[in-house]
Design a protein around this motif. Structure first.
Motif, PDB file in Angstrom:
ATOM      1  N   TRP A   1       0.802  -1.210   0.000  1.00  0.00           N
ATOM      2  CA  TRP A   1       0.000   0.000   0.000  1.00  0.00           C
ATOM      3  C   TRP A   1       0.843   1.272   0.000  1.00  0.00           C
ATOM      4  CZ3 TRP A   1      -4.952   0.128  -1.108  1.00  0.00           C
ATOM      5  CH2 TRP A   1      -5.684  -1.061  -1.001  1.00  0.00           C
TER       6      TRP A   1
ATOM      7  N   VAL B   1      -0.012   3.626  -2.866  1.00  0.00           N
ATOM      8  CA  VAL B   1      -1.368   4.156  -2.884  1.00  0.00           C
ATOM      9  C   VAL B   1      -1.558   5.219  -1.811  1.00  0.00           C
ATOM     10  CG1 VAL B   1      -3.802   3.546  -2.649  1.00  0.00           C
ATOM     11  CG2 VAL B   1      -2.233   1.978  -3.777  1.00  0.00           C
ATOM     12  N   ASN B   2      -1.182   4.866  -0.586  1.00  0.00           N
ATOM     13  CA  ASN B   2      -1.411   5.776   0.535  1.00  0.00           C
ATOM     14  C   ASN B   2      -0.223   5.664   1.487  1.00  0.00           C
ATOM     15  OD1 ASN B   2      -2.412   7.350   2.576  1.00  0.00           O
ATOM     16  ND2 ASN B   2      -4.321   6.199   2.830  1.00  0.00           N
TER      17      ASN B   2
ATOM     18  N   MET C   1      -1.021   4.997   5.243  1.00  0.00           N
ATOM     19  CA  MET C   1      -1.387   3.626   5.563  1.00  0.00           C
ATOM     20  C   MET C   1      -0.145   2.750   5.669  1.00  0.00           C
ATOM     21  SD  MET C   1      -4.121   1.115   3.673  1.00  0.00           S
ATOM     22  CE  MET C   1      -5.393   2.339   3.757  1.00  0.00           C
TER      23      MET C   1
END
Length: 106
Positions: A53, A56-57, A60
């Motif tokens: 992840w 993506v983020n 996170m």
């Protein structure tokens, strides 16, 4: 780049080895080692998901790594306290077998 599924499969294998060790070992020290193995397998899974992840983020990904850091700190404290208790029991009973510790329970 190694796929995340490989890390998760390795984590599951390591966790299974630890769980089998907890259920089959009679020495309390070996049970502690197997619990640590299970915690490290969970850490590996968390780091693998954080890496997946990361693109993506970023928040996170950092939260997964922060959870691993907290788990490592708790595991170190658990080992310190647990081994202290085991040393005290070994001095009193001259054994760390789990079957002989059943009399310690109240």
């Amino acid at each position: 780049m190694v796929p995340t599924e490989y890390y998760i499969a390795l984590s599951a294998i390591i966790f299974t080895i630890g769980a089998v060790g907890v259920l089959t070992r009679k020495s309390a020290i070996m049970v502690f080692l197997c619990v640590e193995l299970m915690l490290n397998a969970a850490n590996l899974a968390l780091v693998a998901f954080a890496r997946q992840w990361a693109g993506v983020n970023a928040a996170m990904a950092l939260s997964g790594q922060a959870a691993v850091f907290i788990i490592l700190a708790i595991a170190a404290a658990e080992v310190a306290v647990g081994l202290g208790i085991l040393v005290a029991i070994f001095r009193y009973r001259s054994s760390t077998e789990i079957d002989s510790m059943a009399e310690v329970r109240l």
